[in-house]
Design a protein around this motif. Structure first.
Motif, short mmCIF file in Angstrom:
data_model
loop_
_atom_site.label_atom_id
_atom_site.label_comp_id
_atom_site.label_asym_id
_atom_site.label_seq_id
_atom_site.Cartn_x
_atom_site.Cartn_y
_atom_site.Cartn_z
N GLY A 167 26.64 41.17 -53.64
CA GLY A 167 27.76 40.77 -52.81
C GLY A 167 28.02 39.28 -52.96
O GLY A 167 29.18 38.82 -52.91
N THR A 168 26.96 38.52 -53.15
CA THR A 168 27.08 37.07 -53.30
C THR A 168 27.98 36.71 -54.47
O THR A 168 28.85 35.84 -54.37
CB THR A 168 25.68 36.45 -53.52
OG1 THR A 168 24.86 36.81 -52.43
CG2 THR A 168 25.75 34.96 -53.67
N LYS A 194 26.84 46.78 -51.05
CA LYS A 194 25.95 47.65 -50.25
C LYS A 194 26.23 49.15 -50.47
O LYS A 194 25.81 49.71 -51.47
CB LYS A 194 26.06 47.27 -48.78
CG LYS A 194 25.67 45.78 -48.58
CD LYS A 194 25.21 45.49 -47.20
CE LYS A 194 25.08 43.99 -46.96
NZ LYS A 194 23.74 43.46 -47.07
N ASP A 243 35.98 40.21 -46.49
CA ASP A 243 34.65 40.57 -46.98
C ASP A 243 34.24 41.86 -46.28
O ASP A 243 33.81 41.85 -45.13
CB ASP A 243 33.66 39.42 -46.70
CG ASP A 243 32.27 39.72 -47.25
OD1 ASP A 243 32.03 40.87 -47.64
OD2 ASP A 243 31.44 38.79 -47.26
N TRP A 283 28.52 35.14 -42.96
CA TRP A 283 27.55 35.17 -44.07
C TRP A 283 28.17 35.95 -45.22
O TRP A 283 28.52 37.13 -45.07
CB TRP A 283 26.25 35.84 -43.61
CG TRP A 283 25.28 36.12 -44.73
CD1 TRP A 283 24.90 37.34 -45.22
CD2 TRP A 283 24.51 35.16 -45.50
NE1 TRP A 283 24.00 37.21 -46.25
CE2 TRP A 283 23.73 35.88 -46.44
CE3 TRP A 283 24.44 33.76 -45.51
CZ2 TRP A 283 22.88 35.26 -47.35
CZ3 TRP A 283 23.58 33.14 -46.43
CH2 TRP A 283 22.81 33.89 -47.32
N HIS A 284 28.29 35.27 -46.35
CA HIS A 284 28.88 35.94 -47.52
C HIS A 284 27.93 35.88 -48.70
O HIS A 284 28.35 35.88 -49.85
CB HIS A 284 30.22 35.28 -47.86
CG HIS A 284 31.16 35.23 -46.70
ND1 HIS A 284 31.86 36.33 -46.26
CD2 HIS A 284 31.48 34.22 -45.83
CE1 HIS A 284 32.59 36.01 -45.20
NE2 HIS A 284 32.36 34.73 -44.92
N VAL A 342 29.79 44.77 -45.81
CA VAL A 342 29.08 45.59 -44.80
C VAL A 342 29.98 46.72 -44.31
O VAL A 342 29.55 47.86 -44.14
CB VAL A 342 28.63 44.72 -43.60
CG1 VAL A 342 28.07 45.59 -42.48
CG2 VAL A 342 27.59 43.70 -44.04
N GLU A 402 34.75 38.41 -42.42
CA GLU A 402 34.20 39.76 -42.26
C GLU A 402 34.91 40.39 -41.06
O GLU A 402 34.90 39.79 -39.98
CB GLU A 402 32.72 39.72 -41.91
CG GLU A 402 31.80 39.04 -42.88
CD GLU A 402 30.47 38.66 -42.21
OE1 GLU A 402 29.63 39.55 -42.01
OE2 GLU A 402 30.29 37.48 -41.88
#
Ligand SMILES: Cc1ncc(COP(=O)(O)O)c(C=O)c1O
Length: 424
Positions: free
Chosen positions: A122-123, A267, A239, A149-150, A242, A206
């Motif tokens: 994902g990063t 994910k 994003d 958080w990415h 998740v 997100e």
């Protein structure tokens, strides 16, 4: 007996192995959040809803592979597909049909995925999304959320952990090119965005703040940010690493009537193998086409030895196929999540606020007059030590695993009896 003593008594083999791990790896781990006191147990196998450690303790797992395992650990259909693929080989380093099959599923389920690129985390996907936004707009500033958080890309390593004003790490340069906005506060966010409007390449958000507290964004907030961003000719990046395929077969954004330019996935779409996905509107994604272009005319996106490797593509395809043909999975796990949030809210003498959506949930122990948790600041003001202690107690005493301090994810392998046991 204290819970630490109880834990040490039942995890003697883990203690020995983790002592070795400490000699070999920084802090014994390769992902910072996997460490917890006194030491993390060492897993030897997993299946369904369970993790089994090297002392043969079984844990009902709510961490579920960083929330990637929506069907549970090693589900049979995914396992069979992977076995067949491994018989043929697991790495080609060339174009393969498995990628095309997975992309056909993703592009049908995610309307904005007119063009797709795969990476292995994902990063990487968010790193590329930022680069692409800067290339397309010719601007430099990226706005993100306080607490967002990415992944560990230097491009977005700012204002991740409370207090959000401090640098997250030495070694990060050009931090002034990342600006931070308050979640679910449209007025406060627009004020900041307006200040940077001229050089604003894009905003990355997100739709459910994950690592920072399992907090859904309101539709008005996201639509308000999107409106500003589009008027400003910047890019709106969602994003959904998740949230993608977590609540429904597809992304969350169509349910909120949003029109993102770029969406990142990861994910779940990798079915438990390494993956990251950047997808989006054709005209934007095509900016990364390198064929016949000068360096100055393109965004250099698309590397990675293991990008689109046939193993990840196969487990991703198998997982999405199961989800596509079994849409009742979503009603089952979303209902279990609803039940968990409702019942947990009644526990602890009402001293908790339980946030989340669908099959994701997180218990916040309120203190200092906190009456709601709608952003990462409020989540950080709650008693995070109490949350870690509560999770650790369940590991030590009840055979239930949450990564201490992190949100819980329910999979198709969980049943109502598991949730009832956890609530008890
Ligand atoms: C919203 C979000 N984006 C990006 C990432 C980074 O993904 P990865 O850990 O695969 O690099 C994560 C990881 O948890 C995440 O939660």
């Amino acid at each position: 007996m204290s819970y630490i003593t109880e834990y040490k008594k039942k995890t003697k083999n883990s203690a020995k192995l983790f002592a070795k791990s400490l000699k070999l790896h920084v802090n014994g781990v390769s992902h910072n959040i996997r460490y917890y006191e006194p030491y993390p147990f060492v897993v030897k196998s997993s299946g369904g809803k369970n993790l089994v450690d090297v002392d043969n303790n079984k844990y009902t797992d709510y961490w579920m592979g960083h929330w990637s395992l929506i069907l549970g650990h090693a589900p049979s259909k995914v396992k069979e597909s992977l076995k067949k693929q491994i018989e043929k080989s697991w790495m080609y380093g060339t174009v393969n049909e498995q990628t095309i099959l997975l992309s056909e599923l993703i592009s049908k389920a995610v309307p904005v995925a007119e063009k797709i690129r795969y990476v292995t985390s994902g990063t990487e996907a968010t790193m590329y999304a930022v680069r692409l936004a800067r290339s397309v707009t010719g601007r430099k500033i990226i706005a993100k959320i306080d607490g967002g958080w990415h992944g560990y890309t230097s491009d977005l390593l700012k204002s991740v952990n409370w207090p959000f004003t401090e640098s997250e790490s030495s070694g990060v340069v050009n931090e002034e090119k990342i600006v931070s906005i308050p979640y679910n506060d449209l007025e406060g966010s627009l004020q900041i965005l307006k200040k940077h409007a001229k050089d604003l390449a894009g905003v990355i958000i997100e739709p459910v703040l994950g690592g920072a507290g399992c907090i859904p964004a309101t539709q008005d907030y996201l639509r308000g940010i999107q409106e500003f961003v589009h008027k400003n000719k910047s890019l709106f990046i969602l994003d959904e690493i998740v949230t993608g395929f977590r609540f429904r077969y597809g992304c969350l954004y169509p349910t909120m009537k949003l029109d993102p330019d770029i969406v990142t996935l990861g994910k779940i779409v990798g079915g438990g193998m390494a993956i990251g996905v950047m997808c989006g509107k054709k005209e934007i994604m095509e900016y990364s086409n390198t064929v016949g272009k000068k360096k100055s005319e393109r965004s250099y996106v698309g590397g990675g030895t293991f990008s689109a490797n046939p193993s990840s593509m196969t487990t991703g395809y198998a997982t999405l196929s199961v989800l596509k043909n079994g849409k009742s999975i979503y009603s089952k796990i979303n209902n279990l999540g609803e039940y968990a949030r409702k019942e947990l809210s009644k526990s602890f003498d009402g001293k908790v606020i339980v946030t989340g959506k669908g099959s994701l949930f997180m218990t916040h122990f309120v203190k200092d007059g906190i009456t709601e948790v709608t952003n990462a600041t409020q989540a950080s003001m709650c008693d995070v030590k109490a949350l870690r202690d509560y999770h650790f107690k369940m590991i030590a005493h009840d055979g239930i695993f949450f990564l201490p301090g992190k949100l819980g994810a329910i999979s198709n392998a969980h049943e109502k009896s598991d949730i009832k046991k956890m609530i008890q």
